[in-house]
Design a protein around this motif. Structure first.
Motif: not given
Ligand code: SF4
Length: 436
Positions: A7-19, A32-38, A152-156
């Motif tokens: 899980i990416c712990s950056f924004c409120g999307c909490l994307c849970d498909d990160i390798n 799989h994460a966006c630039r902010l999460g990476s 602000a939430h690039p993968r939303h």
């Molecule tokens: S949108 Fe980007 S920053 Fe937000 S949780 Fe997903 S990967 Fe992380």
């Protein structure tokens, strides 16, 4: 080693498909994460050691010494402020509440300067909400009001909203109508079917006009509202009414414009009105990954979602009086513990000047402008990367984050435990001295 579905712990999307590719206990690659999460998961320059200010300079000390100094500051204060909490896990937030009760302080989160008005509006009206999964699988009409997820939430959009392919929306973007309401063009509006540009500070009026049009009372709407022609608003109302399942996402553009929580109150009423005709839901675009979590933990512990004063033997909540900026503006606090936040960068200048006058304890993995003001600096493990824990996604879904790599830094929870222990032993020593 490859850690899958992290899980990416950056924004409120909490994307849970990160390798995450880990080599010799270091993160080597993030997929799989966006630039902010990476960039968060890859990490950067850290605070190396705990520090305490002596003779105007921060000097390296042991963790125990830092905990003891933090305990002294908190116990010497008559109303300490414990602020931040949005970028740490629920387990640490729970310890923070215990500490606030123990030292008689006020605990407030960064929500107070972002979605605080949404929290108050939702308390008044209730939230016709949904999970992001429901939006992905069902929504055919999506409104972004005063928010810009493309930045602000690039993968939303890809995972949950405009470009997502769901069970009942397999065609993805081509079968959806995307509407953006904002005061200017944004990257999000480039992907919209309809863009409505309103004059700044007129959200309440525009929502009220839409409510009249949705209710079939368009005759009372003037020719222009908030810089938007009535014809344009009528076509927007028709698009909303034509939805089979609509979702409104809103951001700081509406929570911090004129009207504040009343804007949210009115937007919730618009969604309630639309539900007389079709299915509509609404959701705040929460920024920090666990700002929803501190609201939940505070609410189930004290009954209130933010700005809780623990100085009166019972929790007390009155935003406008007990919010961090209000306390600082009135000089009604005399020490601060800042965790996972950077008020020196985000608060108004006059408020930062007040903050700079008092002793500050900072708990954070990274140096930031608040570090320059701090008297005690305690570096922590990065929650969601080096420490496990629970976080709440922007739709209120609780997710468990795993530890990806080991760290020599203690977690926020361990640090707060250390301070709590020192507060208790210092207090009992003071009692014994008093008794003698
Ligand atoms: S949108 Fe980007 S920053 Fe937000 S949780 Fe997903 S990967 Fe992380």
């Amino acid at each position: 080693m490859m850690v899958e579905d992290a899980i990416c712990s950056f924004c409120g999307c909490l994307c849970d498909d990160i390798n995450v590719e880990v080599e010799e206990n270091n993160v080597k690659r993030v997929r799989h994460a966006c630039r902010l999460g990476s960039s968060k998961i890859m990490g950067h320059e850290r605070i190396r050691s705990p520090m305490v200010r002596k003779d105007g300079e921060l000097k390296e000390v042991s963790y125990q010494q830092a905990y003891e100094r933090a305990a002294e500051i908190l116990l010497a204060a008559s109303k300490p402020l414990l602020y931040g909490w949005a970028s740490t896990v629920c387990e640490a937030q729970k310890k923070g509440i215990l500490l606030a009760e123990e030292v008689g302080g006020v605990l407030d989160s960064t929500a107070t300067v972002c979605h605080g008005p949404s929290v108050i509006g939702i308390e008044e009206k209730g939230l016709p909400g949904a999970t992001l999964g429901q939006v992905k699988n069902r929504a055919d009409t999506i409104v972004f009001w005063g928010c810009n997820p493309a930045e602000a939430h690039p993968r939303h959009s890809l995972r949950y909203s405009s470009n997502a392919c769901g069970r009942f929306t397999p065609e993805g973007r081509s079968a959806k109508r995307i509407i953006v309401v904002d005061v200017r063009e944004t990257r999000t509006s480039k992907n919209a079917d309809k863009q409505v540009i309103i004059q700044p500070g007129t959200d309440y009026e525009v929502i009220s006009a839409l409510r009249m049009l949705v209710a079939g009372k368009g005759d009372v709407v003037p020719d222009e509202v908030g810089g938007v022609a009535k014809k344009e608003l009528a076509s927007l109302a028709q698009m909303l009414l034509a939805a089979k399942f609509g979702a409104v996402f809103f951001g700081l553009g509406i929570t911090h414009s004129r009207g504040r929580y009343k804007n949210i109150d009115n937007a919730l009423s618009l969604v309630a009105d639309l539900n007389s005709h079709t299915k509509f839901v609404i959701m705040p675009m929460r920024g920090h990954y666990n700002v929803g979590g501190i609201g939940q933990v505070l609410a189930w512990s004290s009954g209130y979602p933010m700005s809780v004063d623990f100085t009166r033997q019972a929790p007390y909540f009155n935003p406008g009086e007990t919010a961090a900026c209000d306390l600082l503006a009135k000089a009604d606090t005399d020490a601060a513990l800042i965790i996972a936040a950077d008020p020196a960068s985000n608060f108004p200048r006059k408020i930062v000047e007040e903050l700079a006058k008092m002793p500050i304890i900072q708990i954070d993995p990274y140096e930031n402008p608040t570090t320059l003001l701090a008297d005690v600096v305690i570096p922590s493990a990065i929650a969601g990367v080096e420490a496990e824990g629970t976080a709440y996604r922007m739709d209120g879904l609780a997710l468990r984050m795993r530890k990806l790599v080991n760290s020599s830094y203690p977690s926020d929870e361990e640090i707060l435990d250390g301070i709590l222990e020192c507060v208790r032993s210092l207090r009992s020593a003071m009692r014994m001295q008093g008794g003698a």
